[in-house]
Write a protein that holds these residues in place. Structure first.
Motif, PDB file in Angstrom:
ATOM      1  N   ASP A   1       3.240  -3.064  -2.797  1.00  0.00           N
ATOM      2  CA  ASP A   1       4.621  -2.768  -2.411  1.00  0.00           C
ATOM      3  C   ASP A   1       5.616  -3.465  -3.331  1.00  0.00           C
ATOM      4  O   ASP A   1       6.691  -2.927  -3.618  1.00  0.00           O
ATOM      5  CB  ASP A   1       4.876  -3.149  -0.956  1.00  0.00           C
ATOM      6  CG  ASP A   1       4.666  -4.629  -0.671  1.00  0.00           C
ATOM      7  OD1 ASP A   1       3.707  -5.221  -1.204  1.00  0.00           O
ATOM      8  OD2 ASP A   1       5.455  -5.205   0.102  1.00  0.00           O
TER       9      ASP A   1
ATOM     10  N   THR B   1       5.790  -1.375  -6.515  1.00  0.00           N
ATOM     11  CA  THR B   1       6.573  -0.153  -6.319  1.00  0.00           C
ATOM     12  C   THR B   1       8.065  -0.449  -6.343  1.00  0.00           C
ATOM     13  O   THR B   1       8.849   0.275  -6.978  1.00  0.00           O
ATOM     14  CB  THR B   1       6.186   0.513  -4.985  1.00  0.00           C
ATOM     15  OG1 THR B   1       4.782   0.803  -4.998  1.00  0.00           O
ATOM     16  CG2 THR B   1       6.948   1.806  -4.783  1.00  0.00           C
TER      17      THR B   1
ATOM     18  N   SER C   1       2.876   4.690  -9.427  1.00  0.00           N
ATOM     19  CA  SER C   1       3.182   3.260  -9.344  1.00  0.00           C
ATOM     20  C   SER C   1       2.596   2.644  -8.074  1.00  0.00           C
ATOM     21  O   SER C   1       2.710   3.189  -6.983  1.00  0.00           O
ATOM     22  CB  SER C   1       4.700   3.067  -9.363  1.00  0.00           C
ATOM     23  OG  SER C   1       5.026   1.700  -9.276  1.00  0.00           O
ATOM     24  N   GLY C   2       1.954   1.504  -8.234  1.00  0.00           N
ATOM     25  CA  GLY C   2       1.312   0.803  -7.128  1.00  0.00           C
ATOM     26  C   GLY C   2      -0.165   1.108  -6.993  1.00  0.00           C
ATOM     27  O   GLY C   2      -0.904   0.340  -6.358  1.00  0.00           O
TER      28      GLY C   2
END
Length: 303
Positions: A100, A103, A164-165
């Motif tokens: 998280d 992100t 992303s992540g």
């Protein structure tokens, strides 16, 4: 060749930066402990005096620091990469942090015209030293391809795993698997020794069967010799397992083995073993079995 800034020259970051310099890239490295830049300088790189100094004119910024707050400070903090890098700069975060957080940082980067990939690695100090890391990459496919010249220098298995992540999520799964394997190997070693078996011979034959693994190959000598000079520290693996258990809870996934190895890693850290290699989980098995013989510990700074 590419102009690269490398932030974080610890156990992993230093050999990675050195490989990039030896491959012909122009590398400026920064570390909170300036002396750690010396291997990079010896390889033809430059020791920067600050993050801003390192990223000036850089086309790619690589980051390898221990934890989520460290990455946030390096990227989004005062005088950090977001403030100092030119628009269009590609940022490759090799650190292992919370998905998280990655992100959120990617969104901040995009708002500033920057591109961020999360690219955590597996392979430990040996993988970094031998340029044989596995790299799991999250972010856009175009940015992944743009970063291939960097990845191909420091890694052997490089895979784009999603947006992303995603890289951080895959790394969390990796750390769960590695911790479980190390704990199982540690228990097996103590079990074999309790019965007076030739443990070295036993591990050799086990390594040739279904019990064989990269963990057994890389960590058996540590356990046989009780030498736990850190390639990857218990305190960092403790951090990673915290990421695993928190992310599993958030997703509603039951991970009972993950919870158990997280507690065993926490116990090792509480007993002062945080600075040891994660193969030092063996000491916890010995303590629980009443067989502990050496209570000394070592520490090693990695920033």
């Amino acid at each position: 060749m590419t102009r690269i800034a490398f932030i974080g020259l610890g156990i992993m970051g230093s050999p990675m930066a050195v490989h990039l310099a030896e491959a012909g890239h122009t590398v400026s490295g920064y570390n909170r402990t300036p002396d750690k830049a010396q291997p990079l300088v010896a390889a033809g790189g430059r020791a920067a005096t600050s993050i801003a100094d390192a990223v000036e004119d850089a086309e790619v910024v690589c980051v390898m620091v221990p934890d989520s707050p460290d990455v946030e400070a390096v990227l989004a903090g005062e005088g950090g990469v977001f403030e100092s890098a030119a628009a269009g700069t590609l940022i490759v975060d090799f650190s292992s942090i919370r998905p998280d957080v990655t992100t959120a940082l990617a969104e901040q980067a995009a708002a500033r015209g920057l591109r961020l990939l999360d690219a955590p690695v597996s392979g430990g100090e040996a993988g970094a030293r031998d340029a044989a890391l596995s790299i799991m990459v999250g972010g856009s496919a175009d940015d992944f391809e743009a970063a291939r010249p960097v990845f191909d220098v420091v890694g052997r298995t490089v895979v784009h795993v999603g947006p992303s992540g995603s890289g951080q999520t895959v790394k969390a799964a990796n750390q769960l698997i590695v911790a479980a394997n190390i704990q199982a190997l540690a228990e097996a070693v103590v079990f074999l020794e309790a019965y007076g078996v030739d443990t070295k011979a036993a591990l050799e034959v086990l390594g040739g069967g279904l019990a064989g693994s990269a963990v057994l190959n890389q960590k058996k000598e540590n356990m046989l010799t009780r030498s736990f000079e850190p390639g990857f520290r218990i305190e960092l693996h403790h951090k990673d397992l915290g990421i695993v258990t928190a992310a599993a809870r958030e997703a509603g996934v039951v991970a009972p083995l993950g919870g158990l190895v997280a507690q065993l890693m926490a116990s090792a850290r509480a007993h002062g073993d945080g600075g040891l290699d994660h193969s030092g989980l063996l000491r916890g098995v010995e303590r629980l079995s009443g067989r502990a013989t050496d209570t000394s510990t070592t520490t090693n700074e990695d920033s």
